[in-house]
Write a protein that holds these residues in place. Sequence first.
Motif, mmCIF file in Angstrom:
data_model
loop_
_atom_site.group_PDB
_atom_site.id
_atom_site.type_symbol
_atom_site.label_atom_id
_atom_site.label_comp_id
_atom_site.label_asym_id
_atom_site.label_seq_id
_atom_site.Cartn_x
_atom_site.Cartn_y
_atom_site.Cartn_z
ATOM 1 N N UNK A 209 12.127 15.378 -18.208
ATOM 2 C CA UNK A 209 13.131 16.285 -18.774
ATOM 3 C C UNK A 209 12.814 16.748 -20.194
ATOM 4 N N UNK A 210 12.321 15.836 -21.056
ATOM 5 C CA UNK A 210 12.058 16.246 -22.437
ATOM 6 C C UNK A 210 10.967 17.310 -22.511
ATOM 7 N N UNK A 211 9.985 17.251 -21.602
ATOM 8 C CA UNK A 211 8.921 18.255 -21.587
ATOM 9 C C UNK A 211 9.466 19.611 -21.160
ATOM 10 N N UNK A 212 10.297 19.627 -20.117
ATOM 11 C CA UNK A 212 10.884 20.878 -19.643
ATOM 12 C C UNK A 212 11.738 21.514 -20.731
ATOM 13 N N UNK A 213 12.567 20.696 -21.366
ATOM 14 C CA UNK A 213 13.476 21.204 -22.399
ATOM 15 C C UNK A 213 12.701 21.772 -23.583
ATOM 16 N N UNK A 214 11.684 21.062 -24.017
ATOM 17 C CA UNK A 214 10.915 21.508 -25.187
ATOM 18 C C UNK A 214 10.134 22.787 -24.893
ATOM 19 N N UNK A 215 9.551 22.870 -23.690
ATOM 20 C CA UNK A 215 8.730 24.030 -23.348
ATOM 21 C C UNK A 215 9.566 25.272 -23.070
ATOM 22 N N UNK A 216 10.693 25.091 -22.391
ATOM 23 C CA UNK A 216 11.505 26.249 -22.028
ATOM 24 C C UNK A 216 12.965 25.824 -21.802
ATOM 25 N N UNK A 217 13.770 25.812 -22.877
ATOM 26 C CA UNK A 217 15.170 25.387 -22.761
ATOM 27 C C UNK A 217 15.936 26.138 -21.675
ATOM 28 N N UNK A 218 15.650 27.436 -21.521
ATOM 29 C CA UNK A 218 16.364 28.222 -20.508
ATOM 30 C C UNK A 218 16.074 27.712 -19.102
ATOM 31 N N UNK A 219 14.855 27.202 -18.892
ATOM 32 C CA UNK A 219 14.496 26.664 -17.579
ATOM 33 C C UNK A 219 15.304 25.402 -17.283
ATOM 34 N N UNK A 220 15.521 24.590 -18.303
ATOM 35 C CA UNK A 220 16.340 23.381 -18.118
ATOM 36 C C UNK A 220 17.775 23.753 -17.754
ATOM 37 N N UNK A 221 18.321 24.730 -18.460
ATOM 38 C CA UNK A 221 19.696 25.162 -18.156
ATOM 39 C C UNK A 221 19.793 25.631 -16.704
ATOM 40 N N UNK A 222 18.779 26.358 -16.252
ATOM 41 C CA UNK A 222 18.768 26.847 -14.874
ATOM 42 C C UNK A 222 18.676 25.687 -13.884
ATOM 43 N N UNK A 223 17.847 24.678 -14.203
ATOM 44 C CA UNK A 223 17.721 23.510 -13.329
ATOM 45 C C UNK A 223 19.051 22.782 -13.197
ATOM 46 N N UNK A 224 19.783 22.664 -14.316
ATOM 47 C CA UNK A 224 21.096 22.008 -14.279
ATOM 48 C C UNK A 224 22.068 22.820 -13.433
ATOM 49 N N UNK A 225 22.089 24.139 -13.659
ATOM 50 C CA UNK A 225 23.013 25.007 -12.912
ATOM 51 C C UNK A 225 22.701 25.011 -11.421
ATOM 52 N N UNK A 226 21.421 24.835 -11.071
ATOM 53 C CA UNK A 226 21.005 24.880 -9.666
ATOM 54 C C UNK A 226 20.762 23.491 -9.078
ATOM 55 N N UNK A 227 21.309 22.471 -9.706
ATOM 56 C CA UNK A 227 21.141 21.107 -9.197
ATOM 57 C C UNK A 227 21.596 21.023 -7.742
ATOM 58 N N UNK A 228 20.820 20.316 -6.939
ATOM 59 C CA UNK A 228 21.100 20.213 -5.508
ATOM 60 C C UNK A 228 22.246 19.241 -5.241
ATOM 61 N N UNK A 229 23.195 19.605 -4.388
ATOM 62 C CA UNK A 229 24.167 18.605 -3.933
ATOM 63 C C UNK A 229 23.423 17.411 -3.345
ATOM 64 N N UNK A 230 23.971 16.232 -3.504
ATOM 65 C CA UNK A 230 23.263 15.019 -3.109
ATOM 66 C C UNK A 230 22.768 15.068 -1.669
ATOM 67 N N UNK A 231 23.602 15.519 -0.737
ATOM 68 C CA UNK A 231 23.193 15.523 0.668
ATOM 69 C C UNK A 231 22.003 16.443 0.884
ATOM 70 N N UNK A 232 21.985 17.597 0.213
ATOM 71 C CA UNK A 232 20.845 18.504 0.330
ATOM 72 C C UNK A 232 19.574 17.839 -0.192
ATOM 73 N N UNK A 233 19.707 17.093 -1.295
ATOM 74 C CA UNK A 233 18.547 16.401 -1.859
ATOM 75 C C UNK A 233 18.037 15.334 -0.896
#
Length: 247
Positions: A209-233
């Motif tokens: 996570x720290x690498x993703x956030x440092x390299x591209x904060x917007x990408x981290x925000x998108x990953x959080x917004x698109x987090x998979x529901x547990x069953x899908x994961x």
Amino acid sequence: FQIRYSPDGWDSLKNHLLSHGYAENDLLSAGLVVEREGRGHYDRFRNRLMFPIRDAQGRITGFGGRALDDSLPKYMNSPQTAIFDKSSTVYGVDRAKAAIKRENRVVIVEGYMDVIMAHQYGFENVVASMGTSLTEKQAVILRKLTRRFTLALDSDAAGTEATLRGADTIDRALEHRVVPVPTQRGLVKYESEVDAELSVIALPPGKDPDEVIKEEPAAWRLLVDQALPLMDYVLSVAASRADLHET
């Protein structure tokens, strides 16, 4: 986060605290020194980057130390003491709790640096589980702040297993409610349902996570917004492990 440094000496901290009136037994009880066989005590943390660990009220209860050379283990925590219990400690919760309540979501990562980097870039609802597996005690602390849990652990095999265990732990720690479910025959059966929303962030392979956030904060925000529901994961993990071409 009050990150500091422990000198590369066997008794630097011990001598400093003794000069301020503390007894060696106090230091031993606090987990700051280690007993040397028949010859007093020596500093537990030496030549390490130091991370104070706080409880939900902001009180320092222990420390984590990252080696700055080839010493093992790479990360070392305070031992179990009267005030420090790793299994019931959530790193960063004292700084994150307001944001967790405000956003009604907690994002759970694995390490100190993941939390610190997230907060540095404005993602203040992020905490760490003090290891690869979330415990029921940690889940109980977090459920007082929100019912929306998002896990963002490593994307390797160990991280996947830790994510599945963490989700199971959260399920056990949270409250359940009985809900009616209609059947195909028009009857109604009752099933237990967890009173929470569980989701998982699908991290890019090989990225923390720290690498993703440092390299591209917007990408981290998108990953959080698109987090998979547990069953899908869970289904995606099962599919990745199965040979779908078998009959």
